[in-house]
Design an enzyme around this catalytic site. Structure first.
Site, PDB file in Angstrom:
ATOM      1  N   ASP A 109       0.836  -1.170  -0.467  1.00 26.16           N
ATOM      2  CA  ASP A 109      -0.249   0.047   0.133  1.00 26.16           C
ATOM      3  C   ASP A 109       1.013   0.867  -0.266  1.00 26.16           C
ATOM      4  OD1 ASP A 109      -2.752  -0.778   1.968  1.00 26.16           O
ATOM      5  OD2 ASP A 109      -2.072  -1.389   0.008  1.00 26.16           O
ATOM      6  N   TYR A 139       1.730   1.743  -3.544  1.00 31.72           N
ATOM      7  CA  TYR A 139       0.673   3.243  -4.125  1.00 31.72           C
ATOM      8  C   TYR A 139       0.281   3.952  -3.593  1.00 31.72           C
ATOM      9  CZ  TYR A 139      -3.660   3.297  -6.664  1.00 31.72           C
ATOM     10  OH  TYR A 139      -4.540   4.080  -7.198  1.00 31.72           O
ATOM     11  N   ASP A 140       0.819   4.571  -2.766  1.00 32.99           N
ATOM     12  CA  ASP A 140       0.357   5.560  -1.766  1.00 32.99           C
ATOM     13  C   ASP A 140       1.232   6.976  -2.378  1.00 32.99           C
ATOM     14  OD1 ASP A 140      -1.623   4.179   1.209  1.00 32.99           O
ATOM     15  OD2 ASP A 140      -2.142   4.196  -0.455  1.00 32.99           O
ATOM     16  N   SER A 188     -14.536   7.726  -1.310  1.00 29.58           N
ATOM     17  CA  SER A 188     -12.697   6.730  -0.540  1.00 29.58           C
ATOM     18  C   SER A 188     -12.535   8.092   0.447  1.00 29.58           C
ATOM     19  CB  SER A 188     -11.786   6.728  -1.636  1.00 29.58           C
ATOM     20  OG  SER A 188     -12.251   5.410  -2.324  1.00 29.58           O
ATOM     21  N   LYS A 195      -9.439   2.818  11.522  1.00 29.59           N
ATOM     22  CA  LYS A 195      -9.404   2.475  10.100  1.00 29.59           C
ATOM     23  C   LYS A 195      -9.108   0.832   9.855  1.00 29.59           C
ATOM     24  CE  LYS A 195      -8.228   3.728   5.281  1.00 29.59           C
ATOM     25  NZ  LYS A 195      -8.251   2.844   4.939  1.00 29.59           N
ATOM     26  N   GLU A 208     -17.697  -2.087   6.984  1.00 25.51           N
ATOM     27  CA  GLU A 208     -16.453  -2.424   6.470  1.00 25.51           C
ATOM     28  C   GLU A 208     -16.780  -4.015   6.432  1.00 25.51           C
ATOM     29  OE1 GLU A 208     -14.528  -0.376   4.928  1.00 25.51           O
ATOM     30  OE2 GLU A 208     -12.048  -1.470   4.526  1.00 25.51           O
TER      31      GLU A 208
HETATM   32  N1  LIG Z   1     -12.481   1.695   6.991  1.00 23.22           N
HETATM   33  C1  LIG Z   1     -12.620   1.781   7.998  1.00 23.22           C
HETATM   34  O1  LIG Z   1     -12.962   1.158   8.720  1.00 23.22           O
HETATM   35  C2  LIG Z   1     -13.374   2.904   7.540  1.00 23.22           C
HETATM   36  C3  LIG Z   1     -14.309   3.816   6.356  1.00 23.22           C
HETATM   37  C4  LIG Z   1     -14.723   4.809   6.007  1.00 23.22           C
HETATM   38  C5  LIG Z   1     -15.216   5.195   4.917  1.00 23.22           C
HETATM   39  O2  LIG Z   1     -14.256   4.862   3.425  1.00 23.22           O
HETATM   40  C6  LIG Z   1     -15.733   6.804   4.424  1.00 23.22           C
HETATM   41  C7  LIG Z   1     -15.808   6.960   3.170  1.00 23.22           C
HETATM   42  C8  LIG Z   1     -16.750   7.874   3.407  1.00 23.22           C
HETATM   43  F1  LIG Z   1     -16.809   8.949   2.253  1.00 23.22           F
HETATM   44  C9  LIG Z   1     -16.674   8.906   3.806  1.00 23.22           C
HETATM   45  C10 LIG Z   1     -16.505   8.630   5.611  1.00 23.22           C
HETATM   46  C11 LIG Z   1     -16.177   7.485   5.864  1.00 23.22           C
HETATM   47  O3  LIG Z   1     -15.420   6.793   7.017  1.00 23.22           O
HETATM   48  C12 LIG Z   1     -15.453   5.482   6.743  1.00 23.22           C
HETATM   49  N2  LIG Z   1     -14.784   5.096   8.331  1.00 23.22           N
HETATM   50  C13 LIG Z   1     -13.724   3.867   8.782  1.00 23.22           C
HETATM   51  N3  LIG Z   1     -13.821   3.221   9.910  1.00 23.22           N
END
Ligand SMILES: NC(=O)c1cc2c(=O)c3cc(F)ccc3oc2nc1N
Length: 335
Positions: free
Chosen positions: A42, A45-46, A91, A123, A178
């Site tokens: 990642d 890529y990032d 995203s 996340k 998720e």
């Molecule tokens: N992977 C995650 O645990 C996680 C992912 C997102 C998002 O992808 C996300 C995407 C949006 F457009 C808005 C809020 C979001 O909030 C999120 N909150 C999380 N806890």
């Protein structure tokens, strides 16, 4: 090769470097999103993606419609029915240092006159999914896809224990979250696959994606997938006025949330939360690739809205890739 500083480039040289980056990034995206089998870490890529964003920001005329900066997520796998997301699934923007996070906070507060708290969340390293409930009944599940068109995985999500088929209140609401595979389930699955001479999954995220984007529902059912819900498409059906209360309301409705969220009243508290979970990370039962911080007031989230690609009221702080510590007993000591 060492990248020229952006200031030393002109639109032509920037366009050439950007074109090369797009070819590379689009191939990596294809591996990651469509084949659930990324070829690069990642952080590689990032880093390349951040370079492309910097080039396109410095030279807006070089942006192309097929640039990965203009797309969200992957595409729809053959064999799945397509689902249109009435409200796009976006995203998150990424930052990689506390300095960048500080800049995000300062930039945000320039546009907001009233003080506000952040909600800090883990996340989860899985794949985004959306659940539609009508009068409290689960009627559809879908993947993010490219943000507006996802895959219909309703039959598959019906087999996931953490997803209620009926909410505790008869709400019509679209919730997002998720889907992930716990580390223990991942280890079991790979051990079974190895014993059966099948290819193993590189990491729990790929295993979750491969298990959810599966045409054979019976396979999904045996993969011990789970979910944490964290967002809504439309705030209206809920009574919550903050992100943190929304998560509590989700739990009251019977949805599964990650309990480790925390309201932060300052960036110091945000950094404390990040430090705490950077250390906790190896002991968590599931993979995380960072922390998400979100403006806590929901009316503020709504008024800030999103760019074509990312919400303005949330940001992901990414951890460096997960180095699997070598367990010393695995090392053959030569005496
Ligand atoms: N992977 C995650 O645990 C996680 C992912 C997102 C998002 O992808 C996300 C995407 C949006 F457009 C808005 C809020 C979001 O909030 C999120 N909150 C999380 N806890």
């Amino acid at each position: 090769m060492a990248k020229q500083p952006i200031e030393s480039l002109n639109a032509t040289t920037a366009a050439t470097e950007a074109a090369d980056l797009r070819v590379e990034l689009n191939q990596w995206r294809q591996d990651y999103y469509d084949n659930d089998a990324p070829k690069v870490e990642d952080d590689v890529y990032d880093r390349e993606y951040a370079r492309l964003v910097a080039l396109e920001t410095a030279f807006p005329t070089i942006v192309t419609p097929d640039s990965p900066t203009q797309l969200v997520g992957g595409t729809v796998k053959a064999g799945f029915t397509k689902v249109q997301h009435p409200i796009p699934m976006l995203s998150l923007g990424d930052v990689f240092s506390q300095g960048e996070l500080q800049e995000f906070d300062e930039r945000l507060r320039q546009n907001v006159d009233e003080p506000f708290d952040y909600n800090c969340e883990l996340k989860i390293d899985g794949l985004a999914l959306s659940l539609r409930y009508e009068n409290g009944r689960l009627i559809q599940g879908s993947t993010r896809g490219n943000g507006t068109i996802g895959e219909d995985i309703t039959k598959n999500i019906m087999t996931i224990a953490s997803i209620p088929h009926q909410l505790k209140r008869p709400l019509t609401v679209e919730v997002r979250g998720e889907c992930y595979m716990p580390k223990a389930a991942f280890a079991d699955l790979n051990a079974r696959r190895e014993a059966a001479g099948e290819p193993v999954f590189a990491n729990p995220r790929n295993a979750a994606a491969g298990s959810l984007r599966q045409l054979d529902t019976k396979v999904t059912a045996e993969r011990q997938l789970s979910t944490f819900m964290y967002n809504v498409a439309d705030y209206a059906p809920l009574t919550a006025r903050t992100q943190s209360d929304m998560l509590t309301e989700f739990a009251d409705l019977g949805l599964t949330i990650n309990p480790d969220f925390k309201v932060a009243h300052s960036m110091t508290e945000v950094f404390d939360y990040i430090d705490h979970y950077q250390h906790e990370r190896p002991d968590l039962a599931y993979g995380i690739d960072g922390i998400v911080i979100k403006a806590n007031p929901l009316p503020l989230q709504r008024s800030l809205g999103a760019t074509v690609k990312v919400p303005r009221w949330a940001i992901a702080f990414k951890f460096p890739p997960d180095e699997q510590p070598t367990l010393l007993e695995d090392v053959e000591w030569t005496v």
